[in-house]
Design an enzyme around this catalytic site. Structure first.
Site, PDB file in Angstrom:
ATOM      1  N   TYR A  56       0.961  -1.122   0.086  1.00  0.00           N
ATOM      2  CA  TYR A  56       0.015  -0.178  -0.043  1.00  0.00           C
ATOM      3  C   TYR A  56       0.676   1.137  -0.085  1.00  0.00           C
ATOM      4  CZ  TYR A  56      -3.653   3.159   1.777  1.00  0.00           C
ATOM      5  OH  TYR A  56      -4.649   4.078   2.043  1.00  0.00           O
ATOM      6  N   LYS A 102       0.723   4.008  -2.871  1.00  0.00           N
ATOM      7  CA  LYS A 102       0.625   5.436  -2.630  1.00  0.00           C
ATOM      8  C   LYS A 102       1.608   6.431  -2.624  1.00  0.00           C
ATOM      9  CE  LYS A 102      -3.904   4.991  -1.357  1.00  0.00           C
ATOM     10  NZ  LYS A 102      -5.032   5.410  -2.015  1.00  0.00           N
TER      11      LYS A 102
END
Ligand SMILES: NC(=O)c1ccc[n+]([C@@H]2O[C@H](COP(=O)([O-])OP(=O)(O)OC[C@H]3O[C@@H](n4cnc5c(N)ncnc54)[C@H](O)[C@@H]3O)[C@@H](O)[C@H]2O)c1
Length: 302
Positions: free
Chosen positions: A171, A175
């Site tokens: 993640y 991101k």
């Protein structure tokens, strides 16, 4: 409904729940017609259901706003393309794209399966790229036809992308990738009337209710609910409106009543020998530079 987005059309991905839902409702409340996209997956990305998107469309209509559901998967070329054509076919235009859809597969790196890496990179990074690409292609054609748009893209990063987050290697990488994508898109697309910014939100949604269970409970006494997703949406609505003219390539944190401009990588202490260093010299110089530099910010969860 009238407001700062009157006459504009916005598409919001992952708008069936959480932050995306709040953004869609807030855009509609300021006069935008909204394409409510959601694939209706579980918190780790499984299954599919048209229910969440349709429910938000009905909420918007019940408040007197205009909305249409799009239940395609924005990580596929067909899904991203049809998100844009749904706006054009239903409302005749597209002015703003809010890339927001996503899910988590948290694991420590040594336990992170290749499939969980791929799924999270796909939904966040590719799930930003494809809608951005198709929306930008439409806007570029408009600009070339002499109708330069006041177009806006709002991407969704995270504190995990800015600082890193233990147990979220996939993640955090996705991101952080969205931040790089935002900078390039802002630089490439400005000439076509397209502004691109990114947001690192924090709010109580199904994605975070377990992580922040202790600090995120809704107040029961009518006090300001600092972790409500609706607190993040006013900045999104402004960035989606024509009022944000001139703001592009920036990253903002938004949480509760706070908006922060994030200032990214910049050159810190530097040394130039004017020739190639030996490894020992490079090490000695680097250690000296590090003593002169700002300490690194802690990684979330470290
Ligand atoms: N909640 C927070 O504090 C927080 C913090 C930082 C970043 N974010 C980011 O904000 C965004 C929204 O998260 P949330 O907290 O509202 O989570 P959420 O789980 O409540 O909502 C995400 C929505 O995205 C949808 N979705 C997932 N994959 C999709 C796909 N392929 N196509 C279309 N829709 C899809 C899901 O069905 C779900 O309704 C995410 O990108 C998340 O990473 C959230």
């Amino acid at each position: 409904m009238t407001g700062i987005c009157t006459g504009r059309v916005a598409a919001v991905t992952g708008a069936g729940r959480g932050l995306g839902r709040a953004h869609a409702l807030a855009l509609a409340a300021e006069g935008a017609a909204v394409v409510v996209n959601d694939l209706g997956v579980t918190a780790d990305g499984a299954g599919a259901s048209g229910g969440p998107a349709q429910q938000v469309v009905e909420e918007i209509r019940a408040h007197g706003g205009q909305a249409v559901a799009h239940t395609g998967d924005i990580t596929t070329d067909d899904g991203a393309r049809s998100l844009v054509t749904t706006a054009l076919d239903t409302f005749g235009r597209l002015d703003a794209l809010v890339n927001n859809a996503g899910f988590l597969r948290d694991r420590m790196l040594v336990n992170l399966a290749e499939e969980d890496w791929d799924a999270v990179m796909r939904v966040h990074l590719k799930g930003h790229f494809l809608p951005l690409k198709h929306a930008a292609a439409h806007w570029r054609a408009e600009a070339k036809a002499g109708r330069t748009p006041d177009a806006r893209v709002i991407n969704t990063s995270s504190g995990a992308g800015l600082l890193g987050s233990v147990g979220q290697g996939n993640y955090s990488a996705a991101k952080a990738g969205i931040l790089g994508l935002t900078l390039v898109a802002a630089a490439e697309l400005g000439r076509y009337g397209i502004q691109v910014n990114a947001l690192a939100p924090a709010a109580r949604t199904r994605m975070t209710e377990q992580t922040f269970a202790d600090t995120m409970a809704a107040p029961t006494d009518g006090d300001f609910d600092a972790m409500a997703p609706e607190n993040v949406s006013p900045l999104v609505v402004w960035l989606a409106s024509a009022d944000s003219a001139g703001v592009t390539g920036r990253v903002f944190e938004a949480e509760g009543g706070r908006i922060t401009v994030m200032e990214g990588w910049r050159p810190g202490p530097t040394a130039d020998k004017g020739a190639r260093w030996t490894p020992s010299e490079a090490g000695e110089t680097t250690r000296k530079l590090l003593t002169e530099s700002e300490p690194a910010r802690p990684v979330y969860g470290a």
